[in-house]
Design a protein around this motif. Structure first.
Motif, PDB file in Angstrom:
ATOM      1  N   PHE A  92       0.815  -1.217   0.000  1.00 33.57           N
ATOM      2  CA  PHE A  92       0.000   0.000   0.000  1.00 33.57           C
ATOM      3  C   PHE A  92       0.849   1.267   0.000  1.00 33.57           C
ATOM      4  O   PHE A  92       0.378   2.318  -0.411  1.00 33.57           O
ATOM      5  N   ASP A  98      -4.583   1.376  -2.419  1.00 31.75           N
ATOM      6  CA  ASP A  98      -5.834   1.588  -1.689  1.00 31.75           C
ATOM      7  C   ASP A  98      -6.883   2.230  -2.598  1.00 31.75           C
ATOM      8  O   ASP A  98      -8.035   1.781  -2.641  1.00 31.75           O
ATOM      9  N   ALA A 127      -3.708  -3.186   5.456  1.00 32.41           N
ATOM     10  CA  ALA A 127      -5.079  -3.438   4.994  1.00 32.41           C
ATOM     11  C   ALA A 127      -6.056  -3.406   6.169  1.00 32.41           C
ATOM     12  O   ALA A 127      -7.147  -2.832   6.056  1.00 32.41           O
ATOM     13  N   LEU A 130      -6.600   0.125   7.222  1.00 34.38           N
ATOM     14  CA  LEU A 130      -7.422   0.846   6.251  1.00 34.38           C
ATOM     15  C   LEU A 130      -8.886   0.391   6.248  1.00 34.38           C
ATOM     16  O   LEU A 130      -9.707   0.934   5.518  1.00 34.38           O
TER      17      LEU A 130
END
Length: 177
Positions: A92, A98, A127, A130
């Motif tokens: 990311f 993302d 992840a 997020l």
């Protein structure tokens, strides 16, 4: 698993990385497991496949076109796949991943590849942060030794990451029948 909003993230399956010594299974076995997982999930037609590769930011490794940096055949890019190039551990970080996933409506990521304690763990951890649901495929990843592999999986589980095996994810579901 709501596959219509799932992304399969295959991490660092380049020849030079696959050829390193890994445990509890070797790199070729990890790549084969990732290939099987990809074949099954791609067969559903509802999974975004993202191939992630590491190259050095300074280009000292020859960059993306160098033979050692090519993805192994089982995980080579196909039409419709997304290819992400990273310069650190996390897929990311500074890659726009993302935004790509959110734009595709992805809410869950399935992460596999090399290595459990490095690229896989860093990507899975971000992840979770997020807000994605995260699954790490335990028999489609490996680390420098089995203890490090298991420790990384335990640490990820403590963060809320679900672990599964290739067979678990490849098994037909009632909704698929």
């Amino acid at each position: 698993m709501a596959r219509e909003r799932t992304a399969l993230l295959l991490i660092d399956l380049q020849r030079w990385i696959v050829d390193m010594p890994w445990q509890p299974i070797d790199g070729d076995a990890v790549a084969d497991a990732c290939g099987r997982l990809r074949e099954h999930l791609a067969g559903t037609g509802a999974v975004e496949t993202v191939l992630v590769r590491y190259v050095r930011a300074d280009g000292a490794d020859g960059g993306t076109g160098a033979a050692p940096n090519r993805l192994v055949p089982a995980c080579a890019p196909r039409t419709g796949d997304r290819l992400v190039t990273k310069n650190g551990l996390d897929a990311f970080e500074d890659t726009g991943l993302d935004g790509v996933l959110r734009g595709a409506g992805v809410t869950e990521v399935v992460v596999a590849g090399l290595s459990t304690a490095h690229g896989v763990a860093a990507t899975a951890t971000t992840a979770v942060r997020l807000g994605y649901r995260v699954v790490v495929v335990s028999d489609a990843t490996a680390s420098v030794d089995e203890a490090q592999h298991l420790r990384a999986l335990d640490e990820l589980s403590a963060l809320g990451v679900r672990t599964a095996r290739v067979a678990d994810l490849a098994a037909p579901r009632a909704a698929d029948a």
